[in-house]
Enzyme design. Structure first.
Site, PDB file in Angstrom:
ATOM      1  N   HIS A  38      -5.911   6.705  12.204  1.00 15.80           N
ATOM      2  CA  HIS A  38      -5.572   5.284  12.028  1.00 15.80           C
ATOM      3  C   HIS A  38      -4.127   5.081  11.612  1.00 15.80           C
ATOM      4  O   HIS A  38      -3.774   3.996  11.151  1.00 15.80           O
ATOM      5  CB  HIS A  38      -6.528   4.651  10.999  1.00 15.80           C
ATOM      6  CG  HIS A  38      -7.941   4.622  11.482  1.00 15.80           C
ATOM      7  ND1 HIS A  38      -9.019   4.432  10.638  1.00 15.80           N
ATOM      8  CD2 HIS A  38      -8.470   4.791  12.717  1.00 15.80           C
ATOM      9  CE1 HIS A  38     -10.135   4.459  11.345  1.00 15.80           C
ATOM     10  NE2 HIS A  38      -9.831   4.693  12.611  1.00 15.80           N
ATOM     11  N   ARG A  56       0.843  -1.207   0.000  1.00 15.17           N
ATOM     12  CA  ARG A  56       0.000   0.000   0.000  1.00 15.17           C
ATOM     13  C   ARG A  56       0.875   1.254   0.000  1.00 15.17           C
ATOM     14  O   ARG A  56       0.533   2.249  -0.626  1.00 15.17           O
ATOM     15  CB  ARG A  56      -0.941  -0.012   1.218  1.00 15.17           C
ATOM     16  CG  ARG A  56      -2.012  -1.085   1.128  1.00 15.17           C
ATOM     17  CD  ARG A  56      -2.940  -1.042   2.320  1.00 15.17           C
ATOM     18  NE  ARG A  56      -3.728   0.167   2.349  1.00 15.17           N
ATOM     19  CZ  ARG A  56      -4.391   0.581   3.448  1.00 15.17           C
ATOM     20  NH1 ARG A  56      -4.300  -0.102   4.569  1.00 15.17           N
ATOM     21  NH2 ARG A  56      -5.123   1.677   3.422  1.00 15.17           N
ATOM     22  N   ASN A  98      -7.693   8.063   6.905  1.00 14.23           N
ATOM     23  CA  ASN A  98      -6.823   7.542   5.848  1.00 14.23           C
ATOM     24  C   ASN A  98      -5.374   7.485   6.310  1.00 14.23           C
ATOM     25  O   ASN A  98      -4.939   8.316   7.123  1.00 14.23           O
ATOM     26  CB  ASN A  98      -6.934   8.418   4.591  1.00 14.23           C
ATOM     27  CG  ASN A  98      -8.364   8.441   4.050  1.00 14.23           C
ATOM     28  OD1 ASN A  98      -9.160   7.570   4.371  1.00 14.23           O
ATOM     29  ND2 ASN A  98      -8.692   9.475   3.280  1.00 14.23           N
ATOM     30  N   VAL A  99      -4.657   6.529   5.787  1.00 15.82           N
ATOM     31  CA  VAL A  99      -3.231   6.371   6.145  1.00 15.82           C
ATOM     32  C   VAL A  99      -2.333   6.813   4.985  1.00 15.82           C
ATOM     33  O   VAL A  99      -1.106   6.782   5.097  1.00 15.82           O
ATOM     34  CB  VAL A  99      -2.932   4.907   6.552  1.00 15.82           C
ATOM     35  CG1 VAL A  99      -3.678   4.565   7.852  1.00 15.82           C
ATOM     36  CG2 VAL A  99      -3.289   3.893   5.462  1.00 15.82           C
TER      37      VAL A  99
HETATM   38  N1  APR Z   1     -16.056  10.595  -3.210  1.00 12.68           N
HETATM   39  C1  APR Z   1     -16.526  10.567  -1.930  1.00 12.68           C
HETATM   40  N2  APR Z   1     -16.866   9.424  -1.282  1.00 12.68           N
HETATM   41  C2  APR Z   1     -16.721   8.270  -1.979  1.00 12.68           C
HETATM   42  C3  APR Z   1     -16.242   8.212  -3.304  1.00 12.68           C
HETATM   43  C4  APR Z   1     -15.894   9.457  -3.916  1.00 12.68           C
HETATM   44  N3  APR Z   1     -15.434   9.514  -5.183  1.00 12.68           N
HETATM   45  N4  APR Z   1     -16.220   6.907  -3.705  1.00 12.68           N
HETATM   46  C5  APR Z   1     -16.672   6.175  -2.637  1.00 12.68           C
HETATM   47  N5  APR Z   1     -16.992   6.999  -1.619  1.00 12.68           N
HETATM   48  C6  APR Z   1     -17.515   6.655  -0.293  1.00 12.68           C
HETATM   49  C7  APR Z   1     -18.334   5.383  -0.223  1.00 12.68           C
HETATM   50  O1  APR Z   1     -19.679   5.657  -0.592  1.00 12.68           O
HETATM   51  C8  APR Z   1     -18.194   5.031   1.256  1.00 12.68           C
HETATM   52  O2  APR Z   1     -19.201   5.668   2.037  1.00 12.68           O
HETATM   53  O3  APR Z   1     -16.411   6.433   0.559  1.00 12.68           O
HETATM   54  C9  APR Z   1     -16.835   5.612   1.634  1.00 12.68           C
HETATM   55  C10 APR Z   1     -15.779   4.543   1.825  1.00 12.68           C
HETATM   56  O4  APR Z   1     -16.156   3.770   2.950  1.00 12.68           O
HETATM   57  P1  APR Z   1     -15.113   2.690   3.495  1.00 12.68           P
HETATM   58  O5  APR Z   1     -14.567   1.912   2.338  1.00 12.68           O
HETATM   59  O6  APR Z   1     -15.775   1.977   4.620  1.00 12.68           O
HETATM   60  O7  APR Z   1     -13.899   3.579   4.032  1.00 12.68           O
HETATM   61  P2  APR Z   1     -13.803   4.305   5.445  1.00 12.68           P
HETATM   62  O8  APR Z   1     -15.129   4.765   5.917  1.00 12.68           O
HETATM   63  O9  APR Z   1     -12.728   5.323   5.320  1.00 12.68           O
HETATM   64  O10 APR Z   1     -13.283   3.103   6.394  1.00 12.68           O
HETATM   65  C11 APR Z   1     -12.990   3.450   7.725  1.00 12.68           C
HETATM   66  O11 APR Z   1     -12.176   1.218   8.121  1.00 12.68           O
HETATM   67  O12 APR Z   1     -10.982  -0.631   7.544  1.00 12.68           O
HETATM   68  C12 APR Z   1     -10.947   0.518   8.279  1.00 12.68           C
HETATM   69  O13 APR Z   1      -9.004   1.626   8.928  1.00 12.68           O
HETATM   70  C13 APR Z   1      -9.847   1.436   7.837  1.00 12.68           C
HETATM   71  O14 APR Z   1      -9.842   3.836   7.951  1.00 12.68           O
HETATM   72  C14 APR Z   1     -10.575   2.714   7.489  1.00 12.68           C
HETATM   73  C15 APR Z   1     -11.876   2.585   8.227  1.00 12.68           C
END
Ligand code: APR
Length: 229
Positions: free
Chosen positions: A108, A60, A91-92
């Site tokens: 994180h 990553r 985000n990392v």
């Molecule tokens: N612009 C804005 N949001 C977006 C886009 C975009 N172009 N594409 C996707 N998304 C949204 C999705 O709809 C979703 O709600 O980004 C979000 C991503 O969600 P996750 O994949 O769950 O990511 P996140 O919420 O950051 O996860 C939190 O989970 O696994 C752990 O440590 C990891 O920091 C991470 C934490």
């Protein structure tokens, strides 16, 4: 005496980096569909197979060389002209840093840092995206690990983050599924009456009163800037 700028606190998740080409975790095809999360991102997984976890974060980190901040990251830096902007990110990646944001809290951890296993306060920045670690890697005689908060571990930066949110004049959530705690509970620390916005193309359920902008991070921020400025 210059007027104090309003404090704009922005909580970002993987979605803000999606337009830079970095996979989110829970969207279709996301990272947790490609890797068993408890093997590569949990304390138990690290204890069971540290070499796999080091490899996962090396991959990553290396991927950061091929991406750059997108319009959304840049807008957050540009907003510093009118607001005191505090970014609190799950985000990392280093895209907020590379976009030039000046106040960033990583809840994180960070791909570009490792830390001593025997003394978590010893944190070492890595210089290159190609830098890698293994379970045998040491710095200053200390065995090191990725400076990442694994599942099953505490989130030391959460309390400082709540203190920032408690002072916000405006609170914006961008690109997170609000699935992971305690990060998802930051919303509860906003003072009553402070406007809250949530920018996400597929927004998760949020409390009444939160203004949802169901667009991508960059398009949603362009819309929000028109409303705020
Ligand atoms: N612009 C804005 N949001 C977006 C886009 C975009 N172009 N594409 C996707 N998304 C949204 C999705 O709809 C979703 O709600 O980004 C979000 C991503 O969600 P996750 O994949 O769950 O990511 P996140 O919420 O950051 O996860 C939190 O989970 O696994 C752990 O440590 C990891 O920091 C991470 C934490």
């Amino acid at each position: 005496m210059t007027d104090k700028k309003p404090l704009l606190v922005v909580s970002t998740g993987a979605g803000i980096s999606a337009e830079s080409g970095i996979s989110t975790f829970r969207d279709a095809g996301g990272l947790w569909e490609q890797y068993p999360v408890m093997d590569v991102a949990s304390a138990d997984g690290f204890a069971r197979n540290p070499a796999l976890v080091h490899r996962f974060y090396n991959e990553r980190r290396a991927a950061l060389a091929g991406v750059k901040p997108n319009r959304a990251h840049i807008i957050l830096r540009e907003l510093e002209e009118k607001f005191d902007v505090a970014v609190i990110t799950q985000n990392v990646d280093d895209l907020h840093e590379r976009a030039g944001s000046s106040n960033i809290t990583h809840l994180h951890g960070e791909l570009m840092k490792v830390r001593a296993i025997d003394n978590p306060s010893l944190i070492y920045p890595l210089e290159h995206y190609t830098d890698t670690t293994t379970p045998e890697s040491t710095i200053d005689g200390h065995r090191v690990r990725p400076h990442i908060v694994f599942f099953q571990e505490a989130v030391p930066m959460f309390e400082p983050a709540t203190e920032i949110v408690a002072k916000a004049d405006i609170f914006v959530i961008i690109g997170t599924s609000l699935a992971v705690y305690p990060a998802a509970s930051l919303l509860n620390y906003v003072r009553p009456g402070v406007p809250v916005y949530y920018i996400d193309p597929h927004p998760s359920a949020v409390p009444k009163g939160v203004k949802v902008i169901a667009r991508t991070a960059s398009a949603g921020l362009e819309e929000l800037v028109k409303e705020l400025c």
